[in-house]
Write an enzyme that holds these catalytic residues in place. Structure first.
Site, PDB file in Angstrom:
ATOM      1  N   CYS A 150       0.724  -1.225  -0.157  1.00  0.00           N
ATOM      2  CA  CYS A 150       0.116   0.074   0.042  1.00  0.00           C
ATOM      3  C   CYS A 150       0.805   1.279  -0.153  1.00  0.00           C
ATOM      4  CB  CYS A 150      -0.941  -0.087   1.221  1.00  0.00           C
ATOM      5  SG  CYS A 150      -0.277  -0.540   2.664  1.00  0.00           S
ATOM      6  N   HIS A 242      -2.510   6.709   3.763  1.00  0.00           N
ATOM      7  CA  HIS A 242      -0.936   6.762   3.780  1.00  0.00           C
ATOM      8  C   HIS A 242      -0.587   8.061   2.983  1.00  0.00           C
ATOM      9  CE1 HIS A 242      -1.204   2.978   5.336  1.00  0.00           C
ATOM     10  NE2 HIS A 242      -0.522   2.118   4.410  1.00  0.00           N
TER      11      HIS A 242
END
Ligand code: NAP
Length: 344
Positions: A150, A242
């Protein structure tokens, strides 16, 4: 005709997102869900501690969770989205592929194997042809395709845009949400009022996966991009999304406006889960922010901002939703690419 699909590890953080994204999908019909032996035999609504911010789809709530074993999954299921812990995936994914299932997998095992395509559909769709090599070498009727970690997938679309200026060296510092560690990953006592400046294995994944994704495939072998990548990964107390601070050293000397234009020019695809705009660029240097920008493009866009030239190279920030673009959405998009390219 719709493709019958299944989700392996369907009760976890990524599995639940997969279930949400497959609800009402125009091409995929969810026919099987699997999890650990502890959940097998229960209905999905009993087994999954549902935490997605939308109700469990009606059609899934009453599905019986199956054990994660090829013998338990109906033969007419053609495509499996795998979101198993990597130790489990490394044991069972080859068994499924041997039995003829095509897997689009989130798990980190085998991402760097020479015969396993690691794919972001907008960036390196041609790497899918590595499946010919995989089938020859492993004798599988099925196949395994991986989506990247990710944190890697957040940064690589922007690096791909910078490659036209001669990408030489990348430094990245991440601020990664707690959902990236799975539901039982980080305890509240560890993360509230805190930042953890280490995520085991993450830095190496960013360094190696980026170079594989940006590498080229000549029909027989995949070469890695020769840019040097170094990463410092931090867990922070956000739930999803993120954020990453990137410094990129380039051979050429583009202006900030040219960099922003290059980001905006990366084309999205015409697949059901494709966002309209792959990289959304902010002029406001205080954006992107996780809470405000993680759901851009339904969570499938990457956001970038704060582009500036510095003595250490081009600096900018980028952000993506880690369980959608960074995991479940990435796997579903790879499934859509597999179907459109005729692999299913
Ligand atoms: P998670 O929340 O811990 O979920 C794990 C899933 O695997 C659950 O469905 C669990 O079933 C099942 N499982 C556990 N042990 C099993 C076993 N022995 N046999 C069969 N099934 C088993 O993990 P996650 O965060 O969803 O991550 C799943 C995978 O995606 C991992 O490989 C992770 O590294 C990768 N990934 C995660 C993210 C993210 O943002 N979270 C991003 C990219 C990639 P039970 O409910 O029955 O235990």
């Amino acid at each position: 005709m719709s493709v019958r699909v299944g989700v392996l590890g369907a009760t976890g953080a990524v599995g639940q997102r997969c279930i949400q994204l497959l609800d009402g999908h125009p091409e995929f019909e969810l026919a099987a869900v699997t999890a650990s032996e502890d959940s097998a035999g229960s209905s999905y609504s009993e087994a999954a501690k549902w935490r997605v911010d939308a109700p469990i789809p009606d059609a899934v709530a009453d599905l019986t969770v199956r054990a994660t074993d090829p013998a338990e999954v109906p033969d007419d299921v053609d495509l499996l989205f795998s979101s198993l812990p990597s130790g489990v995936a490394s044991e069972v994914e080859p068994d499924f592929a041997e039995e003829g299932y095509v897997l689009s997998s989130n798990s980190s095992n085998d991402r760097m194997a020479d015969d396993v395509p690691l794919v972001i559909p907008e960036i390196n769709p041609g790497h899918l042809d590595l499946l010919e090599v995989q089938r020859d070498e492993r004798g599988w009727d099925g196949a395994v395709v991986k989506n990247p970690n990710c944190s890697t997938i957040t940064m690589v679309p922007t690096l791909s845009a910078l490659d036209q200026f001669g990408l030489e060296r990348v430094h990245v510092s991440t601020l990664q949400a707690v959902s990236g560690a799975g539901y039982s990953g980080v305890s509240s006592m560890e993360i509230i009022d805190n930042v953890i400046p280490h995520i085991g294995g993450e830095e190496e994944k960013m360094e190696t996966e980026s170079r594989k994704l940006l590498g080229s495939f000549d029909g027989a072998e995949l070469s890695r991009h020769d840019a040097e990548v170094s990463a410092s990964c931090n867990r922070v107390p956000t739930i999803d999304g993120h954020l990453e601070n990137v410094w990129a050293e380039l051979d050429a000397d583009p202006s900030e406006a040219e960099i922003e234009a290059a980001f905006r020019a990366v084309e999205s695809l015409d697949l059901p889960s494709s966002p309209d705009q792959l990289i959304e660029v902010f002029e406001d240097p205080s954006r992107p922010q996780p809470r405000l920008d993680r759901t851009l493009g339904g969570g499938m866009s990457v956001a970038a901002g704060g582009v500036q030239t510095t003595p250490a190279g081009i600096q900018y920030n980028c952000l993506a939703h880690n369980t959608i673009r960074g995991a479940a959405g990435a796997a579903v998009l790879n499934g859509e690419l597999l179907q459109s390219e005729g692999w299913i």
